[in-house]
Each structure stands twice: as C-alpha cells, then as structure tokens.
Design a protein around this motif. Structure first.
Motif, PDB file in Angstrom:
ATOM      1  N   SER A  72      -4.343   3.319  16.365  1.00  0.00           N
ATOM      2  CA  SER A  72      -5.005   4.594  16.827  1.00  0.00           C
ATOM      3  C   SER A  72      -6.325   4.069  17.885  1.00  0.00           C
ATOM      4  CB  SER A  72      -5.539   5.366  15.773  1.00  0.00           C
ATOM      5  OG  SER A  72      -6.423   4.770  15.007  1.00  0.00           O
ATOM      6  N   SER A  73      -6.647   2.739  17.278  1.00  0.00           N
ATOM      7  CA  SER A  73      -7.507   2.110  17.817  1.00  0.00           C
ATOM      8  C   SER A  73      -7.912   0.582  17.540  1.00  0.00           C
ATOM      9  CB  SER A  73      -9.155   2.705  17.541  1.00  0.00           C
ATOM     10  OG  SER A  73      -9.301   2.632  16.123  1.00  0.00           O
ATOM     11  N   THR A 117      -6.442  -0.595  14.232  1.00  0.00           N
ATOM     12  CA  THR A 117      -6.286   0.519  12.846  1.00  0.00           C
ATOM     13  C   THR A 117      -4.945   1.255  13.138  1.00  0.00           C
ATOM     14  OG1 THR A 117      -8.816   0.789  12.779  1.00  0.00           O
ATOM     15  CG2 THR A 117      -7.243   2.552  11.789  1.00  0.00           C
ATOM     16  N   ILE A 118      -4.152   1.247  12.184  1.00  0.00           N
ATOM     17  CA  ILE A 118      -2.727   1.939  12.266  1.00  0.00           C
ATOM     18  C   ILE A 118      -2.883   3.519  11.856  1.00  0.00           C
ATOM     19  CG2 ILE A 118      -0.202   1.882  11.572  1.00  0.00           C
ATOM     20  CD1 ILE A 118      -1.506  -0.664  12.830  1.00  0.00           C
ATOM     21  N   ARG A 119      -2.250   4.423  12.618  1.00  0.00           N
ATOM     22  CA  ARG A 119      -2.092   5.566  12.494  1.00  0.00           C
ATOM     23  C   ARG A 119      -1.596   6.019  10.807  1.00  0.00           C
ATOM     24  NH1 ARG A 119      -2.741   7.913  17.540  1.00  0.00           N
ATOM     25  NH2 ARG A 119      -2.214   6.885  19.157  1.00  0.00           N
ATOM     26  N   GLY A 160      12.604   7.209   7.475  1.00  0.00           N
ATOM     27  CA  GLY A 160      11.786   8.334   6.615  1.00  0.00           C
ATOM     28  C   GLY A 160      10.776   6.997   5.805  1.00  0.00           C
ATOM     29  N   SER A 161      11.147   5.818   5.986  1.00  0.00           N
ATOM     30  CA  SER A 161      10.213   4.683   5.261  1.00  0.00           C
ATOM     31  C   SER A 161       9.004   4.493   5.955  1.00  0.00           C
ATOM     32  CB  SER A 161      11.162   3.432   5.203  1.00  0.00           C
ATOM     33  OG  SER A 161      11.391   3.040   6.499  1.00  0.00           O
ATOM     34  N   ALA A 162       8.127   4.174   5.243  1.00  0.00           N
ATOM     35  CA  ALA A 162       6.732   3.826   5.772  1.00  0.00           C
ATOM     36  C   ALA A 162       6.442   2.760   6.727  1.00  0.00           C
ATOM     37  CB  ALA A 162       5.727   3.511   4.721  1.00  0.00           C
ATOM     38  N   LEU A 163       5.883   3.301   7.918  1.00  0.00           N
ATOM     39  CA  LEU A 163       5.266   2.230   8.902  1.00  0.00           C
ATOM     40  C   LEU A 163       3.759   2.103   8.857  1.00  0.00           C
ATOM     41  CD1 LEU A 163       5.708   0.329  11.251  1.00  0.00           C
ATOM     42  CD2 LEU A 163       6.381   2.330  12.711  1.00  0.00           C
ATOM     43  N   ASP A 164       3.475   1.309   7.843  1.00  0.00           N
ATOM     44  CA  ASP A 164       2.325   1.039   7.968  1.00  0.00           C
ATOM     45  C   ASP A 164       1.503  -0.258   8.017  1.00  0.00           C
ATOM     46  OD1 ASP A 164       3.567  -0.431   5.636  1.00  0.00           O
ATOM     47  OD2 ASP A 164       2.894   0.826   4.111  1.00  0.00           O
TER      48      ASP A 164
END
Length: 510
Positions: free
Chosen positions: A87-88, A101-103, A111-115
């Motif tokens: 996001s920034s 900073t990851i959304r 469906g698994s997390a993209l973190d």
C-alpha cells in the motif's frame, strides 16, 4: 545492480517474434475458437512454455504478469510505478533501507494468506543461487529481507532511489508450489489459471479472491496460431480479439481498418543499438565512431527497416530523445545529424576505408535492411562496408558475453527495457556492454544518480552520464522502435509499457 538487459537468447527470440518469423505449428485459430463476449481471445505465433514469473524464459510470458501476479509495485502507462500489493513504501535518508507495507487481508487465489512472510519467501527464493532469473541483476543489491507485522524491510548493499522500480517484476507466487508450478498455481493477480497446456493454450478466469479491482472480463484465452499470416487473418475475422506483437510489415494496412486498433507505448524505450569492439581497430578510434554516427541516415533506416514505427534518436543515447529524462541540446548533448561529408573527413583522418556489418541471416530481416541502407550511404563516400549475415548462434557467439574481441565488425542488436534510465544506462557500465566500454567517470556518475532520491536532482545526474555517452559513442543508437500489438476496436483498456509489454488486466469488450 539494476541491469534489465536481457540475455541474448531472449533478445533474439523477442525480436524474432516481433518480426513474425517464429516457425511453430500448432492448433490453428478458426471459427471454433471465436470469442464469446465474456472471453477475450489472445493469439500469437509463440506458445507459453511455463508459468513461473520468477524464472520466465521468453518474452511472451510477460503478458501474463499483470493478469496472474501482483508485485509490491507495478508499472503505469506513463512509465512510473505505483503501489500494488504494497500500500506504501518509504526509505531512509541514505536510500539503503526500504520498508514496504503490505495490504492487510490479501489472499492468494486458493485462499491462503499473502502476507509479509509470503512476500519474504518470494524474495528469498528469487535470490537463491540455484534460481535462474532474469531479475538477478536488479535484486542482487538486496543484502537482507526481514518482516515486522505487515512490513517487509529490505536492507541494500548500496543506496538505490529506484528500488520500487527495480522490484516491479518480482511477482508474488506461492513458493511451496515451485516444484510443480505448471499444474495449477495459486495466483495473486486479478485472474487465476483455469487450464494450461504448455506451448499450446492457456485459459485464465476471474480470481474471486483478488484484493483489487475485479477483472471486467470473465476469462481470457491464449491460443497459438500456426504462422503470422494466420494470426493476422484471425484478428481480421474476429476469431482473435488481441494479437500479441504484430509483425511491423502488417501494421500499415491494419492501421487503416476501422475495426482494428494498434497498441503501442506512449514513449518506447526499445532502442536499436549497433555495437562494436572499442578495444580494437578501427572502432577504438573516436573519429571512426563519430563517422559512423554522422553517416547514419536515421530516418531512412527507421522507415526502411521498421516501417517508420518508432522515433529517431538524434542524440544517439540509449535513453530516447522523447524521454522526460533526456536533457537534449539544453543539457549539452550533440545532435548527430546525417552528414556524409563530415563522416568522410573523419574516416579519412582515421585512415579507414572498410569494415563489416555482422548481421543475422533469415530470422531478423530488419537487421539486414538497416545494413543495406547504411551500406548505400557509405558507398557514396567510398567506404566499403561488407554485409555478412550469419546463423543466430554464430552471430551471438562472436560478441556475447561482454569481453570478447571482434575487430572490424559493426553489429546490430536492440535493448528492451523499462523507461527509467537506470534500466538502459546500466548496460553501459564497465563489464556489461559487449562494446567493451570502460569509463570510470560514467560508472561513478551512474552510482550517484542511483543514490539520488530527488527526481529533479537525479535527472541532472543522469544528464551528466548521458553527456559522456553522447560524446564517447559506446554504441550507435539510431532510433527506438515501437513494439506493436493489435486488437479489435471494441477491446478497451489495453495498454503497452515502454519496453513493449502488453497489459490486459483492465481490458473490457464493448
């Protein structure tokens, strides 16, 4: 460190596709493949061999990037980058520590997390010595990747003001799937894989788990045409909605068809470059390099070899004249206008009467067309330039990789890179270009520019480096050409990057 120069295999293949000379036979595109309004059909003479964007093998695979994969940043039509999965971002004052900073709540298509941890895994995978990636030169500056909550933190080995641009093509994949990636990979873009047959066809469908704006088209089908003529015919009849890399010879008649449209970048950064060995005669003499620059009828060659689809580079720099980063005459650059008498005097002063054009036989007719126009110009001033065309492997082996000696040869090539100067100008750093130019002042100036965070201040630094290139002529860069794609007139929202890559993620059919 930000080198975007592709390997010779990929450059040759991409040029061959653009010329329409890929000799592949597959299922023909016919009425049975006609697109319904909910499906966009994209055709090419080239198939898609594999799906992993980190280890992409051929240029055509890049058309999948914005459809299937998100990056931390993404390119825009004006040649800048904007936030994507991140996001920034921000850097420290030195430019050697970047925090993205990851959304929150983003998921892969399964469906698994993209973190942040998933992002770190991608960069760790891309930086492995065993991972063969064309992005290696861009990411080797990364010395350490860490996470903190939603943040991914990159420690760099040296300052870089352009790190968000450098990593725009590092796409977010699920690293655990690498060993069987072509089966049914989890994607991070607006589409996911429905079916895939390597080198034959690919169907992607809307990804319901995509974090961003939902795709306007339900599905996109990539098909392989038997030859360029069949592909163009299928576009005209409506069996294809989009044709990837239109052969330039077909562009003029298609341009007149109101049912069709040509797609190209606002400002192309695909530079035609003629290389020579600056460490051996005769091109170790600046007068000979200047003579060739003045003997090059850039406009005539562009018209003859590329059907006029491009822009002349009168300043002979790898950064195009129309780029907002080119400082031009105001910045002290010399314009190399077509002047045979000036060229004749320079050749005479250097004692040069002949040299050889080292071209490619068959696959790249535009290379031969360039050589013939230059040959005719040189003949008018009694310079004998022989044209020797070779099989692609023989041609490349003579000069690639950098460091080889090839006296008396002038050879055509081209560079397909993003519009930001860092990605083209790094080709001229010591040890990079096949012309064997070594200029410490240029290298130092490039490093200064890379570490300058202010865009205005960076442009001034780039200009100093461009002046060195303009004066020393490590390459002859006669023009940039447009990589053309074509589409039906009712296809809206497609656009093309400066380096020629097509974007279909926002496309609709009206």
């Amino acid at each position: 460190m930000l080198r975007s120069q592709t390997n010779v295999k990929r450059k040759i293949l991409a040029a061959t596709i653009a010329a329409g000379f890929v000799l592949s036979i597959a299922t023909p595109v016919g009425p049975a493949m006609a697109a319904a309004k909910k499906t966009l059909v994209v055709g090419s003479t080239q198939g898609i061999p594999q799906l992993n964007p980190i280890i992409r093998t051929f240029a055509y695979e890049e058309s999948l990037f914005p459809l299937l994969w998100s990056g931390l940043s993404q390119w825009t039509p004006d040649g800048t980058v904007k936030p994507d999965l991140a996001s920034s971002w921000k850097s420290n004052a030195a430019g050697d520590l970047w925090t993205f900073t990851i959304r929150s709540g983003v998921k892969f298509s399964d469906g698994s997390a993209l973190d942040a941890k998933a992002v770190k895994a991608v960069f760790d995978y891309a930086k492995k010595p065993t991972t063969v990636t064309q992005e290696a030169n861009k990411i080797k500056i990364i010395s350490k990747v860490t996470t903190s909550g939603n943040n991914v933190i990159f420690k760099l080995s040296s300052p870089s003001a352009l790190f968000p641009e450098a990593i725009a093509w590092i796409k977010m994949i699920k690293v655990s799937e690498v060993s069987n990636f072509n089966k049914s990979p989890a994607t991070s873009g607006p589409y996911k894989v429905k079916s895939f047959s390597p080198d034959v066809s690919l169907v992607v469908k809307r990804n319901a788990n995509y974090y961003g704006t939902k795709a306007k088209i339900k599905s996109i089908k990539f098909v392989k045409a038997s030859d360029p003529t069949a592909a163009v015919t299928s576009l005209r009849t409506g069996d294809l909605d989009v044709l990837y890399q239109l052969p330039l010879a077909d562009a003029a008649p298609l341009k007149k068809d109101k049912k069709l449209q040509l797609l190209k970048a606002k400002v192309s950064s695909v530079s035609v470059t003629w290389e020579y060995d600056m460490k051996s005669a005769p091109f170790n003499d600046i007068r000979v390099r200047q003579a060739v620059a003045y003997a090059t009828d850039r406009a005539a060659i562009l018209k003859s070899a590329y059907y006029g689809f491009g822009q002349v580079s009168k300043f002979n720099t790898i950064v195009p004249d129309k780029s907002p980063w080119n400082c031009g005459t105001a910045g002290g650059l010399t314009a190399y206008t077509y002047d045979l008498q000036k060229a004749k005097k320079l050749f005479a002063a250097a004692g040069v009467t002949s040299f050889t054009w080292w071209g490619v036989a068959g696959a790249l007719p535009e290379f031969d067309a360039m050589g013939q126009v230059l040959q005719a110009s040189l003949k008018k001033i009694d310079i004998d330039m022989k044209i020797e065309n070779n099989e692609v492997g023989t041609w490349a082996a003579k000069f690639y990789p950098a460091g080889k000696t090839y006296p008396g040869l002038l050879l055509p090539n081209y560079q397909s890179v993003p519009g930001e100067p860092a990605f083209s100008m790094n080709f001229l750093l010591t040890g990079r270009a096949e012309s064997n130019w070594e200029n410490k002042e240029y290298d130092d100036q490039y490093t200064k520019a890379i570490g300058t965070l202010s865009a205005d201040a960076r442009k001034a630094q780039w200009c100093k480096a461009l002046k060195l290139e303009n004066a020393q002529l490590p390459l002859i860069t006669p023009f940039v050409f447009d990589v053309l794609h074509a589409a039906r007139a009712n296809v809206k929202g497609a656009w093309v990057e400066a380096g020629g890559q097509i974007h279909l993620e926002g496309t609709s059919i009206q």
